[in-house]
Design a protein around this motif. Sequence first.
Motif, PDB file in Angstrom:
ATOM      1  N   SER A   1     -10.782  -7.478  -5.083  1.00 14.91           N
ATOM      2  CA  SER A   1     -11.680  -7.402  -6.215  1.00 14.91           C
ATOM      3  C   SER A   1     -11.511  -6.065  -7.021  1.00 14.91           C
ATOM      4  N   SER A   2     -10.427  -4.970  -6.664  1.00 18.74           N
ATOM      5  CA  SER A   2     -10.357  -3.958  -7.416  1.00 18.74           C
ATOM      6  C   SER A   2      -9.082  -3.229  -6.653  1.00 18.74           C
ATOM      7  N   PRO A   3      -8.634  -2.294  -7.506  1.00 19.34           N
ATOM      8  CA  PRO A   3      -7.564  -1.300  -6.878  1.00 19.34           C
ATOM      9  C   PRO A   3      -7.989  -0.464  -5.638  1.00 19.34           C
ATOM     10  N   GLU A   4      -9.128  -0.176  -5.832  1.00 16.59           N
ATOM     11  CA  GLU A   4      -9.623   0.622  -4.669  1.00 16.59           C
ATOM     12  C   GLU A   4      -9.663  -0.205  -3.135  1.00 16.59           C
ATOM     13  N   MET A   5     -10.229  -1.363  -3.434  1.00 16.42           N
ATOM     14  CA  MET A   5     -10.342  -2.169  -2.406  1.00 16.42           C
ATOM     15  C   MET A   5      -9.011  -2.575  -1.881  1.00 16.42           C
ATOM     16  N   PHE A   6      -8.199  -2.682  -2.660  1.00 13.47           N
ATOM     17  CA  PHE A   6      -6.796  -3.387  -2.517  1.00 13.47           C
ATOM     18  C   PHE A   6      -5.937  -2.144  -1.660  1.00 13.47           C
ATOM     19  N   LEU A   7      -6.187  -0.875  -1.982  1.00 14.98           N
ATOM     20  CA  LEU A   7      -5.699   0.201  -1.123  1.00 14.98           C
ATOM     21  C   LEU A   7      -6.328   0.212   0.092  1.00 14.98           C
ATOM     22  N   LEU A   8      -7.963   0.017   0.212  1.00 17.71           N
ATOM     23  CA  LEU A   8      -8.441   0.037   1.791  1.00 17.71           C
ATOM     24  C   LEU A   8      -7.877  -0.951   2.557  1.00 17.71           C
ATOM     25  N   ILE A   9      -7.646  -2.027   1.721  1.00 13.29           N
ATOM     26  CA  ILE A   9      -7.563  -3.233   2.789  1.00 13.29           C
ATOM     27  C   ILE A   9      -5.956  -3.352   3.240  1.00 13.29           C
ATOM     28  N   HIS A  10      -5.013  -2.729   2.404  1.00 10.89           N
ATOM     29  CA  HIS A  10      -3.713  -2.707   3.000  1.00 10.89           C
ATOM     30  C   HIS A  10      -3.683  -1.659   3.911  1.00 10.89           C
ATOM     31  N   GLN A  11      -4.382  -0.315   3.894  1.00 10.25           N
ATOM     32  CA  GLN A  11      -4.447   0.575   4.718  1.00 10.25           C
ATOM     33  C   GLN A  11      -4.782  -0.087   6.271  1.00 10.25           C
ATOM     34  N   SER A  12      -5.742  -0.828   5.915  1.00  5.02           N
ATOM     35  CA  SER A  12      -6.267  -1.535   7.367  1.00  5.02           C
ATOM     36  C   SER A  12      -5.521  -2.570   7.910  1.00  5.02           C
ATOM     37  N   TYR A  13      -4.499  -3.064   7.186  1.00  5.43           N
ATOM     38  CA  TYR A  13      -3.220  -3.721   7.962  1.00  5.43           C
ATOM     39  C   TYR A  13      -2.185  -2.880   8.285  1.00  5.43           C
ATOM     40  N   ALA A  14      -1.886  -1.636   7.685  1.00  8.42           N
ATOM     41  CA  ALA A  14      -1.004  -0.905   7.930  1.00  8.42           C
ATOM     42  C   ALA A  14      -1.103   0.086   9.089  1.00  8.42           C
ATOM     43  N   LYS A  15      -2.290   0.015   9.556  1.00  4.97           N
ATOM     44  CA  LYS A  15      -2.548   0.960  10.714  1.00  4.97           C
ATOM     45  C   LYS A  15      -2.656   0.007  11.971  1.00  4.97           C
ATOM     46  N   GLU A  16      -2.451  -1.268  11.758  1.00  4.23           N
ATOM     47  CA  GLU A  16      -2.240  -1.934  12.998  1.00  4.23           C
ATOM     48  C   GLU A  16      -0.934  -1.893  13.545  1.00  4.23           C
TER      49      GLU A  16
ATOM     50  N   ILE B   1       2.010  -3.504  13.374  1.00  2.91           N
ATOM     51  CA  ILE B   1       2.886  -4.134  12.512  1.00  2.91           C
ATOM     52  C   ILE B   1       4.113  -3.799  12.498  1.00  2.91           C
ATOM     53  N   ASP B   2       5.220  -4.356  12.013  1.00  2.00           N
ATOM     54  CA  ASP B   2       6.536  -3.941  11.817  1.00  2.00           C
ATOM     55  C   ASP B   2       6.812  -3.443  10.140  1.00  2.00           C
ATOM     56  N   ALA B   3       5.881  -4.547   9.508  1.00  2.00           N
ATOM     57  CA  ALA B   3       6.268  -4.428   8.077  1.00  2.00           C
ATOM     58  C   ALA B   3       4.806  -5.138   7.383  1.00  2.00           C
ATOM     59  N   LEU B   4       4.933  -4.689   6.017  1.00  2.00           N
ATOM     60  CA  LEU B   4       3.603  -4.851   5.478  1.00  2.00           C
ATOM     61  C   LEU B   4       3.688  -5.904   4.546  1.00  2.00           C
ATOM     62  N   GLN B   5       2.730  -6.967   4.645  1.00  2.00           N
ATOM     63  CA  GLN B   5       2.616  -8.173   3.543  1.00  2.00           C
ATOM     64  C   GLN B   5       1.498  -7.844   2.553  1.00  2.00           C
ATOM     65  N   CYS B   6       1.504  -8.333   1.455  1.00  2.00           N
ATOM     66  CA  CYS B   6       0.600  -8.051   0.536  1.00  2.00           C
ATOM     67  C   CYS B   6      -0.391  -8.958  -0.199  1.00  2.00           C
ATOM     68  N   GLY B   7      -1.315  -8.596  -0.725  1.00  2.00           N
ATOM     69  CA  GLY B   7      -2.484  -9.356  -1.316  1.00  2.00           C
ATOM     70  C   GLY B   7      -2.301  -9.123  -3.096  1.00  2.00           C
ATOM     71  N   VAL B   8      -3.007  -9.495  -3.641  1.00  2.00           N
ATOM     72  CA  VAL B   8      -3.113  -9.336  -5.615  1.00  2.00           C
ATOM     73  C   VAL B   8      -4.312  -8.659  -5.675  1.00  2.00           C
ATOM     74  N   VAL B   9      -3.990  -7.665  -6.711  1.00  2.00           N
ATOM     75  CA  VAL B   9      -5.175  -7.125  -7.284  1.00  2.00           C
ATOM     76  C   VAL B   9      -5.718  -8.015  -8.469  1.00  2.00           C
ATOM     77  N   SER B  10      -6.788  -8.502  -7.930  1.00  2.00           N
ATOM     78  CA  SER B  10      -7.362  -9.634  -9.199  1.00  2.00           C
ATOM     79  C   SER B  10      -8.215  -9.191 -10.129  1.00  2.00           C
ATOM     80  N   LYS B  11      -8.893  -8.125  -9.926  1.00  2.00           N
ATOM     81  CA  LYS B  11      -9.887  -7.357 -11.056  1.00  2.00           C
ATOM     82  C   LYS B  11      -9.358  -5.997 -11.176  1.00  2.00           C
ATOM     83  N   ILE B  12      -9.333  -5.518 -12.533  1.00  2.00           N
ATOM     84  CA  ILE B  12      -9.374  -4.138 -12.725  1.00  2.00           C
ATOM     85  C   ILE B  12     -10.634  -3.640 -13.614  1.00  2.00           C
ATOM     86  N   ASP B  13     -11.132  -2.651 -13.150  1.00  2.00           N
ATOM     87  CA  ASP B  13     -12.435  -2.274 -13.830  1.00  2.00           C
ATOM     88  C   ASP B  13     -13.198  -3.369 -14.383  1.00  2.00           C
ATOM     89  N   GLY B  14     -13.476  -4.320 -13.277  1.00  2.00           N
ATOM     90  CA  GLY B  14     -14.403  -5.483 -13.158  1.00  2.00           C
ATOM     91  C   GLY B  14     -13.870  -6.689 -14.100  1.00  2.00           C
TER      92      GLY B  14
END
Lengths: 457, 219
Positions: A132-147, A149-162
């Motif tokens: 839902s936002s760039p801020e959430m995008f960063l946090l969610i990917h950090q949550s994956y990267a902390k686990e 894992i060998d490499a990181l897959q990604c999602g999509v920034v679907s909203k910017i400034d709402g």
Amino acid sequence: MTIEITELEERAHTGPFMALKDFQKKMYLRARELVKEYDINRDPNDIVPTDISITKDIYEAALQLLQDVGFICVETSRTVQVEKDEILRGLRKVPTEVQFGSNNEIVRIKRRELFSQSPIVKWLGPWGAQISSPEMFLLIHQSYAKENIDALQCGVVSKIDGKTVRNKCVSEIISATLGAKLLREAVKRVGRPDMPISFDCVGGSDVAFPAIFTPDGARPTDHVVLFNVMSEMSFSLMDLNKIALAKAFNESYPFLGFLQNPYGGFGGGSETLAIISTAEAIFTLAISGIWGVYTGVTTISPIPKHEDLLWFEICNKLTLKKHTDAIICGSPVSFSEPSTETLVHELVYRTIPLTLTSDALLAAQAACGKPYDYVTGMEARIVSEVTDAVLGMGIKIEDANELCKEILKRYLKDKAPEKGKRFYECYDTEKIEPSKEYLSIYEKLKREYQDIGIEWI
Amino acid sequence: MSDAEKKLMELRDAIIDGDSEKAKEITEELVRDGIDPLRIIKEVVGPASKIVGEKFESAEIFLPDLIMAGEALKAVVDVVSSSIPEGQSAKKGKILIATVKGDLHDIGKNIVSSLLAASGFEVYDLGIDVDAQEIIQKAEEVQADVIGLSALLTTTLEQQREVINLLKELGLRDKYIVVIGGAPVTKEWCEEIGADGWSTDAIEAVKLIEELMEKKKKR
């Protein structure tokens, strides 16, 4: 000669015209005939196929389907026809090893023997999930990267400034630039800056795609594009554009085939889908530059028929591993939302046989990536730990079949996907840790799984 | 069982099997034999579409079978319609359906479109990647009752709003029932953009459209 993307473009403009619906009907009817001709029947006792002799018939039927029906380009509605020799020549050239990442984060994806107990690459992330936002995008990917894992897959920034990001518009270009930068930032923040990343979803359209190649974005050692078989033996010229662009930006191995057939769609049910998905993979692997295939799974039914979905997907992987030298990737995904028991069951159920039949696991996605923020790093933890358990215990394919049957019977049979929580509702967003509730659901189920014979490490 | 009853049963099976040619042939025979066309609708088309829907829901048949059954059903309705007295209709209503601009995914739309056809609606399927203007133009041209908008990507979801906004701007919003569908569609999204209904499930979508059509008729 193998099939180059320029040749694919040519055939997509000069091949015989056929309305998409007519093509889909022809494909299904021919696949249905091939099921009978090759006597391909699902053993009702198996969820995970244990008799791999069936793969020979599926492979032959798939080759036949490809010659009889071909592929269709969705933009031009022209069918791309291929000769058996072209396919076989292409298959002989597929790489058996690829390498991503740099410094102490080199990841080699190698072809593993079927049912191998050797380590499997965990390329995990919220594949294609809408965030839902760039801020959430960063946090969610950090949550994956902390686990683990060998490499990181990604999602999509679907909203910017709402505001919603629109396909092929300025907002999508901004989303792609930002997404690429934030993925690099996410791996830096967890202390693994060289970890390879798959940027395959941040620049969705060919218009936005080049925007991921800013100095802070995709590196030549990352992965950037999928060749997307959209559904049932069709492809888009847009993907060819992206591949040509990726090559222009010196990407090492841009070209991974992605196949996703909805169960019950134009591909029909288990047996026809086993043939169709194999034909798609064979075609994709025969195109010059493809380094592997990644099979996803989905359904058009509101209540997934887990047994049928798993059977055709594992059949597809067994067939490709047995009859080609390609790298095969699996996708542990769930239909349920995070912080639910059903999500855990779905991930365990799928990860067990995928670990035995794939060379890398891509994605650890919840709720089929629906909007917004229904993904968390906890899903990567579950997939990673189940994989370690499977390899640690030396589980065989027959055991996987029995375990999956038990999980289906106890937890998943006729079960609708469960409503759960969004990332910020089940994670401490300061510490980027799962909530106590989510952890306790998982811990409780781990104990239950020990009763049916899965030992967590 | 009389000969007519036997033929009606045969017709029902031909629809379920998706055999358009046979369905058309039997219907023509029945009409020639003086069977009331509305009886064909009531005793064959309705029950056959129900059975097809149930088989699809229980995964006994799949999308291509559904499409073929829809085509067979259309063949029957076309024959019957030409024999029905003016003022009566064999069809439940006209639906215009499209995947919105920028979105190339057609499977969800095709399922709904096939189920609607199999349920006796007249369906105009505009295909994929269709812009708002074209959707409204066509709806006006065919005098549709319902506009169905499909989107699979969140980046294209916004196009559903654009169609509704354009309908409002043109003063046409109240003329049409607008329903939206696609994996990312939610109740909140439906309310936010002012659609009349939403569904992510094809069977439910057909029920929803039938209900909304009933409501519209009562207005």
